[in-house]
Design a protein around this motif. Sequence first.
Motif, PDB file in Angstrom:
ATOM      1  N   PHE A  29       0.821  -1.419   0.492  1.00  0.00           N
ATOM      2  CA  PHE A  29       0.238   0.224   0.496  1.00  0.00           C
ATOM      3  C   PHE A  29       0.948   1.822  -0.277  1.00  0.00           C
ATOM      4  N   TRP A  32       1.794   3.010  -5.542  1.00  0.00           N
ATOM      5  CA  TRP A  32       1.304   4.001  -6.444  1.00  0.00           C
ATOM      6  C   TRP A  32      -0.277   2.780  -6.380  1.00  0.00           C
ATOM      7  N   TYR A  34      -1.700   4.494  -3.747  1.00  0.00           N
ATOM      8  CA  TYR A  34      -2.719   4.299  -2.248  1.00  0.00           C
ATOM      9  C   TYR A  34      -1.466   5.276  -1.587  1.00  0.00           C
ATOM     10  N   TYR A  36       0.044   5.207   0.668  1.00  0.00           N
ATOM     11  CA  TYR A  36       0.400   4.463   2.541  1.00  0.00           C
ATOM     12  C   TYR A  36       0.749   4.710   3.503  1.00  0.00           C
ATOM     13  N   GLU A 102     -10.213  -5.778   0.416  1.00  0.00           N
ATOM     14  CA  GLU A 102      -8.325  -5.650  -0.540  1.00  0.00           C
ATOM     15  C   GLU A 102      -8.131  -6.857  -1.448  1.00  0.00           C
ATOM     16  N   VAL A 139      -9.559   3.359  -5.042  1.00  0.00           N
ATOM     17  CA  VAL A 139      -8.971   5.021  -4.833  1.00  0.00           C
ATOM     18  C   VAL A 139      -9.383   5.207  -5.826  1.00  0.00           C
ATOM     19  N   ARG A 141      -7.642   8.880  -8.171  1.00  0.00           N
ATOM     20  CA  ARG A 141      -6.650   9.547  -8.118  1.00  0.00           C
ATOM     21  C   ARG A 141      -6.360  10.420  -9.830  1.00  0.00           C
ATOM     22  N   TRP A 176      -6.204   8.412   5.321  1.00  0.00           N
ATOM     23  CA  TRP A 176      -5.205   7.920   5.822  1.00  0.00           C
ATOM     24  C   TRP A 176      -3.843   8.702   5.510  1.00  0.00           C
ATOM     25  N   GLU A 178      -0.143   9.797   3.782  1.00  0.00           N
ATOM     26  CA  GLU A 178       0.427   9.275   3.016  1.00  0.00           C
ATOM     27  C   GLU A 178       1.638   9.668   3.386  1.00  0.00           C
ATOM     28  N   HIS A 187      -9.620  10.434   1.180  1.00  0.00           N
ATOM     29  CA  HIS A 187      -9.490   9.740  -0.534  1.00  0.00           C
ATOM     30  C   HIS A 187     -10.478   9.325  -1.046  1.00  0.00           C
ATOM     31  N   MET A 189     -13.481   7.032  -2.867  1.00  0.00           N
ATOM     32  CA  MET A 189     -12.905   5.190  -3.324  1.00  0.00           C
ATOM     33  C   MET A 189     -14.364   5.307  -4.190  1.00  0.00           C
TER      34      MET A 189
END
Length: 196
Positions: A29, A32, A34, A36, A102, A139, A141, A176, A178, A187, A189
């Motif tokens: 995660f 890319w 996420y 995270y 996930e 997510v 982006r 979360w 980053e 973010h 979703m």
Amino acid sequence: MTEPSIIVDRVTSDAQGLEALATLRIRIFREWPYLYEGDAAHEEEYLRDFLASDKATLVRARIGEEPVGIATASPLAGQPDSLVAPLVAAGVDVARSFYFGESVLLPAYHGRGIGHVFFDAREAAARDAGADFAIFCGVVRQENDPRRPADARDLAPFWRKRGYAPVEGALCEMSWKEIGGSEKVSHPMQFWMRAL
């Protein structure tokens, strides 16, 4: 030299390497899309709580005892309201749906069919639990995000090939930290769904 075999199996208890699975989630995660900034204690607690549900399924891909991928699924009705409410508003029958949390795999193992095995296993678990629909979210982006790698993979064609489609107007927000950030960031979703 022969490459080691990848074994895909279900994890049924917290005795089966949750620390290694938590570390794997953080590692994957961080990439890319996420980006995270993970926390091992939080991840391990998440997995332990997840496995407490008797209808939840956690599938891992491993070489020996070393995990290289993980996928999860559980009844949508057991998810937080922040996740369920947008789907209720979109007309989704929560009681008949399974949520796929996930599906992550180390890049070195992409292209070997493991993603399909993960979806097959979770869809089978959902059917076994009496669900008629499978749902997950990814997510969103911006296309011009400067952090996007040149070789970033768009998973939408894979999801569509599996029979999933975006649920129109159904988005949720997840927060979360980053990488390198000090505060959680919200973010969007997008939900995806298919009939089983």
